[in-house]
Write an enzyme that holds these catalytic residues in place. Structure first.
Site, mmCIF file in Angstrom:
data_model
loop_
_atom_site.group_PDB
_atom_site.id
_atom_site.type_symbol
_atom_site.label_atom_id
_atom_site.label_comp_id
_atom_site.label_asym_id
_atom_site.label_seq_id
_atom_site.Cartn_x
_atom_site.Cartn_y
_atom_site.Cartn_z
ATOM 1 N N CYS A 77 8.783 -6.943 12.823
ATOM 2 C CA CYS A 77 9.152 -7.168 14.227
ATOM 3 C C CYS A 77 10.642 -6.944 14.472
ATOM 4 C CB CYS A 77 8.769 -8.591 14.624
ATOM 5 S SG CYS A 77 9.735 -9.815 13.714
ATOM 6 N N CYS A 134 2.250 0.009 1.651
ATOM 7 C CA CYS A 134 1.550 1.277 1.381
ATOM 8 C C CYS A 134 2.335 2.258 0.532
ATOM 9 C CB CYS A 134 1.239 2.004 2.681
ATOM 10 S SG CYS A 134 0.112 1.182 3.786
ATOM 11 N N GLY A 173 20.327 -19.757 15.132
ATOM 12 C CA GLY A 173 19.522 -18.581 14.773
ATOM 13 C C GLY A 173 18.032 -18.870 14.774
ATOM 14 N N SER A 187 22.912 -19.492 11.091
ATOM 15 C CA SER A 187 24.297 -19.969 11.147
ATOM 16 C C SER A 187 24.710 -20.604 9.826
ATOM 17 C CB SER A 187 24.457 -20.975 12.280
ATOM 18 O OG SER A 187 23.742 -22.150 11.962
ATOM 19 N N ALA A 211 -5.540 -1.899 4.379
ATOM 20 C CA ALA A 211 -6.799 -2.619 4.142
ATOM 21 C C ALA A 211 -7.004 -2.922 2.661
ATOM 22 C CB ALA A 211 -7.971 -1.797 4.682
ATOM 23 N N PHE A 212 -6.948 -1.883 1.810
ATOM 24 C CA PHE A 212 -7.008 -2.041 0.343
ATOM 25 C C PHE A 212 -8.279 -2.737 -0.145
ATOM 26 C CE2 PHE A 212 -2.565 -2.713 1.835
ATOM 27 C CZ PHE A 212 -2.119 -1.418 1.586
ATOM 28 N N GLY A 252 -13.336 3.109 -2.626
ATOM 29 C CA GLY A 252 -13.521 3.749 -3.932
ATOM 30 C C GLY A 252 -12.911 5.127 -4.043
ATOM 31 N N GLN A 255 0.186 8.280 -2.301
ATOM 32 C CA GLN A 255 -0.857 7.347 -2.733
ATOM 33 C C GLN A 255 -0.601 6.845 -4.154
ATOM 34 O OE1 GLN A 255 -4.058 6.182 -1.036
ATOM 35 N NE2 GLN A 255 -2.341 6.445 0.340
ATOM 36 N N GLU A 281 -7.009 5.044 -5.622
ATOM 37 C CA GLU A 281 -6.899 3.828 -6.444
ATOM 38 C C GLU A 281 -6.281 4.034 -7.815
ATOM 39 O OE1 GLU A 281 -10.764 1.293 -5.664
ATOM 40 O OE2 GLU A 281 -11.249 3.392 -5.989
#
Length: 1321
Positions: free
Chosen positions: A57, A156, A269, A356, A808-809, A1068, A1183, A1250
């Site tokens: 964020c 990732c 903060g 702070s 996701a994994f 897989g 990957q 994988e």
């Protein structure tokens, strides 16, 4: 003092992306993240954890300081920033940096083109961290760049491509300065590469990057400058639903407020009060924000030191100290140096920019890295209350532990005075944390000694520790006793004993091991002893011998450096058509949208009219009967619409995929902590969560509560069936072997920690019981099936849509189906759209992860190292329901041989049924655990026989040995280890044979649908899910080749059950293999239909042919189909062909450990992989690297901790550490073997998602190698076992020395027999 009635709530004025925002109803409880996403519909800024721990964020805040006429830009976590703190500030989000509609910014362009985004969820945060740095430093150094990313996590990519993009902005070329062969690493490409064939080593071209032009950036709004300069400052009041925010402008006013509201916290903060209110249920009706008061922002040099305002940010303090150190003589700045040392690793940049200095001190948290060193250095606190000012020593506030009331409730901390160090005074600070950066410490310390002038006699000594108990503690008696002693071995010996006696640690509460903390306490003092001894020698070499040369290296902490990396792959054949994209490093189709924040994830979908938010109410017991559920208080909360329970499920509340059911809502009993009991729907997520907390559930405990594998074995609690794999005659073979090793190893679990938490939106259509489901899942068909079953409607009424998934994994299949059913049942009952987005904490508590493993093995081998027999048992912790645990156990058996031929083998796998959330699929699916077990006994055998565990997967192995220069580095490491006593290096090379296959043909079937429109454009859909692995990009590459048209003519919209029914899960590593075949089939069908038209008009264009086909009524839509691989396994007979082909690889890793703390640094990794003919080398290398770094997480860092009642302690990035930028190897090379033909898969490629994961264990074995070196040098003959994750605690315990012995022999009595000080041990 009552709140002045006249002070009506102010209007909050600030800017977002150059647009003025006037908020008339600013709520102090509203954070900027929710405001951007919900109110302003700027969804590029992502929710990743809500606690400032992941950086998803990140935004840029700009403020104007009229006094200095300077604009300050800094990065911050939007999830912790109250909007009320932004009065007069300008906020820039990823949308304000650049977009595809206007222009994309060079940061966005380079991140995308360097392949720095995969799932893309963390990308906007990365962009903002880099962008903010460039606004302040258009040509940053590599150190600044690495520091800027320390607060951003990515699950990732493994970070390498992100850093490649960063390097293009850095001014200096980054050289490792290691001239191993007389060359710089940047000249070593030839040395790293095979000389016969020239191989491309860049996955992107810098020529096409637009230059960075600082004049093109958004300007700071002139109106805000005028406001700051001309408007008289006035007190700000903002009143929300439950909280009032007051921002005073003078110290006098602040003291009046504090007298009137002594319990109101001061917020600068919001990095301490914020998480307390958000996660720990603390509530403050009044918040006082003193950041605008000049007295709290002072910076003043005095004769004896430096005074800093309590509201100064930690980043500002860091800059001030850095400047002071450069300006003053070394002997005056030793305190500054020690404080700066801690500031460098405290939080990420985003936290330091807002937190702070005073807040860090006053919160008195035991995890403060600053308090021990500030207390030891005699820093002073300047306090004020109405009509009174006083000074106290900072150390006073820790005098009697937690209950200390030195500071009165009405007093505030105005400023902190840091003294200059004196002649003969030495100060140091130490910390050990689960990760080197952006991690709270396990233990830290601040130490100072002052000597009588010109001697080594202690005049004054201070020792403070943090992280050990609930606040910072002082070893006061130890210091008194040692005053007057000489700085020598006897003093050291006594100091260690006294410290252990004086500081008692409470028993372990699921927290770090007490022995480890105690070991760290004495190890830190020993290191301080070495530092000071070395300094004394520098001052007077004649009198003080200093320390042995081989001890010197331990005085240097590990630093994070910009990694050097190289990627090697085969270029396409010169004969390949330039238009054919297959085999080229094509950028991810969504990469630019990831980087601009325009890529839409589930929670970015605009809200549907009348939409409700769902919050789950989960079990707080691991095994209990539900006596009653009282929802009366919850229903009274504003905005609450209804409570949903098991009684509201129209049809199936349970799914029987095997004997034991998967359950949507618990009905009569709960079987784990985090199980859903009921759910609240309300008009906002805030109201839903507030109400969920008010649901009261009464339980009656049930026995037994089974949490661990050992307990499951004791209670014989298993899921059926148990599986056995057997070949040869094991019992006979054991009678003929020369040697036998036996052992056991535990492999801990692992959380998926996908950046996008479980997310879904259920939208009832209002007729025929139809419902649209937008879900972040790998398997839309199972979601459709489960939701249809729970609502009692046919599957054809449920439409499941997936655009993309933010990681996701393996964790977004069955568990997501249960959550989607919860949302659908709620939508069905209320006839409204229902949005369910899990918080990070809920996601981690409610859902399981990778299966913990316990393996017991007995291996028989000959004297020459040949393995002849293996007898093993695997116990797998399945959790409370079966999920896919039996399948995981089967795969772990089938893949356990890894790269070895084992003639006689008997291996059992048992799935334990326990009261933990159900464990599920996770990248590698059982192989990362069973492969580690196999490599462990291979290493045991190597230790026994004295042979090194080098193996043969012939091509990968040889190339890895050569590229990594294994033998010459092994020699160099032995030399390093001889010359360094407290630091050691280790190296290991690990082979891999990764079988590809899903075990049954129907699991690998796939379908595709291709439409050609009359303008020649092509719409492609298939059953695969995009979750970062680039499947859509590869499918478009395949369609482009088959149809012989450019990729730009082809579009992929979404994966949906309406276009491709019954698609198998994207699991897989098979996504590209099977869907690629289906896409190819569909394209070939279309091309066949077009053939007669093309033959008639061979010189025509694609568009001519398509128009003509339409006129001739040729169908321009086709489905493609792939039946699946011919795989099977018969467990009854113990035979089958479960796999279609194999991927091969090898990795060589080198590490360095610090024997005093157990800390380590990953120095270098070389990976060689055989992946057939790569369809897209950029995606495939990404990957491999991403999986490898996730593997480093499993094997060395990611540790799950539970209470004895089964509640998870590690429930967010604060407690659960995944690899960050600081954890990747300093030199990282990945080579793809020259193409080998794989006749089974599309274009001879191989499924790569994988396989790289397991290679992360090369780091585990390199650490083991380093620990073995330590133990051999110290004559420790006892065999030792290391479990995964191999954390600093385990490394420290196995580097046994006099300090660890003190723990074993009841510390206070033993002495530091063989720890040498200034003579050899």
């Amino acid at each position: 003092m009552a709140l002045p009635a006249a002070a009506a709530a102010e209007e909050l004025v600030f800017y977002v992306n150059g647009r003025k925002i006037i908020e008339k109803n600013a709520d102090p409880e509203q954070m900027l993240l929710a405001y951007l996403r919900k109110r302003l519909c700027l969804t590029g800024t992502k929710y990743g954890c809500g606690g400032g721990g992941c950086g998803a964020c990140t935004v840029m805040i700009s403020t104007y300081e009229p006094a200095s006429k300077k604009i300050r830009h800094y990065s911050a976590n939007a999830c912790l920033l109250p909007i009320c703190s932004l009065y007069g500030a300008a906020v820039t989000t990823v949308e304000g940096v650049g977009s595809t509609k206007s222009r994309i910014h060079p940061v966005q362009e380079r991140l995308a083109k360097c392949h720095g985004s995969q799932c893309g969820f963390c990308t906007p945060g990365m962009v903002m961290s880099i962008y903010t740095l460039l606004r302040n430093h258009p040509e940053p150094t590599s150190e600044q760049m690495i520091a800027a990313l320390a607060g951003n996590l990515c699950r990732c990519t493994g970070y390498r491509p992100i850093l490649d993009a960063c390097k293009t902005f850095c001014k200096e070329s980054i050289c490792c300065q290691r001239k191993t062969n007389g060359k710089c690493c940047l000249d070593q490409e030839d040395y790293l590469l095979d000389n016969e064939e020239k191989v491309p080593t860049s996955l992107f071209s810098t020529d096409e990057f637009q230059p960075l032009d600082p004049t093109q950036e958004l300007i700071f709004p002139p109106e805000l400058m005028r406001m700051a300069e001309n408007q008289p400052k006035q007190t700000l009041f903002f009143r929300g639903e439950r909280v009032t925010w007051i921002s005073p402008i003078s110290l006098v006013e602040l003291l009046d407020l504090k007298a009137a509201y002594p319990k109101a916290p001061l917020v600068v903060g919001n990095t301490s009060v914020g998480p307390d209110m958000k996660f720990r249920g603390v509530f403050h009706p009044i918040l006082i924000a003193p950041a605008r008061i000049p007295d709290l922002n002072v910076l003043k040099y005095t004769n004896d030191g430096l005074t800093l305002g309590a509201a100064c940010s930690l980043s500002l303090v860091k800059d001030i100290l850095t400047n002071a150190i450069a300006e003053f003589p070394e002997e005056k700045t030793r305190v500054f140096c020690a404080v700066l040392q801690q500031l460098r690793t405290l939080g990420g940049e985003q936290i330091r920019n807002v937190a702070s200095f005073g807040g860090n001190i006053i919160s008195r948290k035991s995890t403060s890295d600053l308090n021990p060193v500030l207390a030891a250095s005699n820093c002073m606190l300047n306090l004020a209350s109405r009509g009174q000012r006083r000074q106290i020593l900072l150390s006073d506030i820790f005098a009697d532990g937690v209950g200390n009331n030195t500071i009165m409730p009405e007093e505030i901390l105005v400023s902190i005075h840091i003294p200059y160090s004196r002649n003969g005074e030495y100060v140091s600070a130490f910390r050990q944390a689960p990760r080197q950066e952006n991690a709270l410490p396990i233990t830290n310390a601040g130490m100072r000694v002052l000597f009588e002038e010109g001697t080594d006699v202690i005049k004054d000594l201070s020792i403070f520790y943090g992280g050990a108990v609930s606040t910072t503690v002082c070893a006061k008696q130890t210091c008194c006793t040692l005053t007057g002693r000489h700085w020598n071995k006897q003093m050291l010996d006594e100091a260690c004993r006294l410290v252990l006696k004086e500081i008692t640690l409470p028993g372990s509460t699921g927290d770090e091991n007490v022995d480890y903390k105690k070991t760290l306490m004495v190890s830190f003092f020993y290191r301080f002893f070495l530092e000071v001894s070395q300094s004394l020698k520098t001052m007077d070499p004649c009198h003080y011998p200093g320390i042995p040369v081989e001890y010197g290296s331990v005085l240097q902490d590990f630093k994070t450096r910009m990694p050097q990396s190289i990627q090697i792959y085969q270029d396409v054949e010169p004969s390949q058509s330039p238009q054919d994209p297959v085999g080229r490093p094509v950028m991810h189709q969504s990469a630019i949208k990831h980087a601009t924040g325009e890529a839409v994830y589930i929670d970015d979908l605009p809200s549907v009219d009348g939409e409700l938010f769902l919050a789950a109410v989960t079990s707080s017991r691991a095994h209990a009967k539900i006596v009653s559920i009282d929802t009366s208080e919850a229903l009274k909360v504003a905005g609450v619409f209804d409570v949903i329970t098991a009684h509201d499920v129209p049809a199936a509340n349970e799914f029987h995929f095997s004997d034991d059911p998967e359950i949507i809502f618990a009905r009569n009993e709960v079987i784990c902590v985090g199980q859903i009991v009921c759910a609240v729907v309300a008009d906002s997520d805030v109201h839903a969560k507030q109400a969920a907390a008010k649901v009261k559930i009464e339980y009656e405990m049930l026995e037994p509560v089974i949490l661990t594998i050992e307990e499951a074995i004791k209670h014989n609690s298993f899921f059926e069936p148990k599986r056995k794999l057997e070949q040869g005659n094991v019992d006979e073979a054991f009678e003929t072997v020369d040697n036998v090793v036996e052992g056991e190893i535990c492999v801990g679990g692992q959380k998926h920690f996908y950046m996008e938490t479980q997310s879904m939106l259920a939208v009832p259509k209002g007729e025929d019981k139809e419902m649209d489901l937008y879900v972040s899942t790998q398997h839309p068909a199972i979601i459709q099936e489960m939701v249809a079953a729970s609502l009692g409607v046919p599957a054809n009424r449920i439409m499941c849509h997936v655009k993309r998934v933010g990681g996701a994994f393996g964790g977004k299949i069955l568990r997501t189906g249960l959550l989607a059913s919860v949302a659908a049942v709620a939508a069905n009952k209320t006839s409204r759209a229902v949005r369910l987005i899990l918080s990070r904490e809920d996601d981690m508590v409610m859902l399981g992860g990778r299966h913990p493993f316990l393996a017991k093995y007995k291996v028989g081998f000959m004297n020459d190292g040949r393995i002849t027999a293996v007898d093993a048992k695997y116990y797998v912790n399945g959790g409370c329901t079966p999920d896919e645990s039996v399948l995981v156990a089967e795969v772990s058996l089938l893949k356990m041989d890894n790269a070895y031929k084992i003639p006689n083998l008997r291996c059992w796998a048992y799935v334990c049924k326990t009261n933990l959330p159900s464990n599920t699929a996770f990248r590698g699916f059982g192989f990362p655990q069973s492969g580690l077990v196999t490599e462990t006994w291979i290493t045991d055998i190597a230790d026994k026989t004295g042979l090194s565990p080098e193996k043969n997967l012939i091509r990968c192995w040889n190339e890895c040995m050569e590229k990594s220069a294994y033998y010459s580095r092994r020699t160099a490491i032995n030399e390093f280890n001889k010359q360094n006593y407290w630091k050691k290096r280790g190296i290991a090379i690990v082979p891999m044979k990764f079988p590809f296959g899903l075990g049954t043909p129907y699991l690998s079937q796939a379908a595709a649908l291709v439409h050609i429109y009359t303008d020649g454009s092509v719409l492609l859909t298939h059953g695969g899910i995009e979750m970062g692995q680039g499947i859509h990009t590869k499918m478009i590459q395949i369609a482009s080749r088959e149809l012989n048209i450019p990729m730009s003519c082809i579009h992929f919209c979404e994966t949906s059950t309406t276009t491709v029914p019954n698609a198998c899960a994207s699991v897989g590593s098979a996504g590209t293999d099977v869907n690629g075949m289906a896409v190819k089939d569909a394209c070939q069908t279309l091309l066949k239909r077009l053939q007669p038209i093309i033959e008639k008009n061979p010189t025509g264009t694609w568009n001519d042919w398509i128009r003509e086909a339409f006129k001739q009524s040729v169908s321009l839509s086709a489905t493609g189909y792939f039946r699946g691989y011919n795989e099977y396994m018969d467990w009854e007979k113990g035979e089958g062909q479960p796999f279609t082909y194999f991927l091969f690889g090898a990795a060589c890793s080198e590490v360095e450990i610090n024997c005093l703390t157990g800390d380590h640094k990953n120095l270098r990794t070389d990976i060689v992989m055989d992946i057939g003919c790569s369809i897209n080398p950029a995606v495939d290398i990404g990957q491999i690297e991403g999986a490898f770094v996730q593997g480093i997480g499993l094997y060395t860092m990611e540790e799950l901790k539970y209470s004895s009642e089964g509640a998870l302690y590690t429930r967010g990035p604060d407690q659960y550490k995944i690899p960050a930028v600081c954890d990747i190897p300093e030199q990282f090379s990945v080579s793809l073997l020259s193409p080998s033909q794989n006749p089974y898969a599309i274009y001879a490629s191989k499924g790569i998602g994988e396989a790289g994961f397991f290679l992360g264990c090369s780091v585990f074995f390199a650490l083991r190698d380093a620990v073995t070196g330590v133990r051999n040098e110290r004559g420790l003959k006892k065999t030792f076992a290391l479990n995964s994750p191999l954390t600093a605690e385990q490394i420290r315990a196995n580097c046994a020395d006099a300090f660890t012995e003190m723990m074993e022999n009841n510390e206070a009595s033993s002495s530091l027999g063989h720890i040498c000080v200034n003579d050899k041990p």
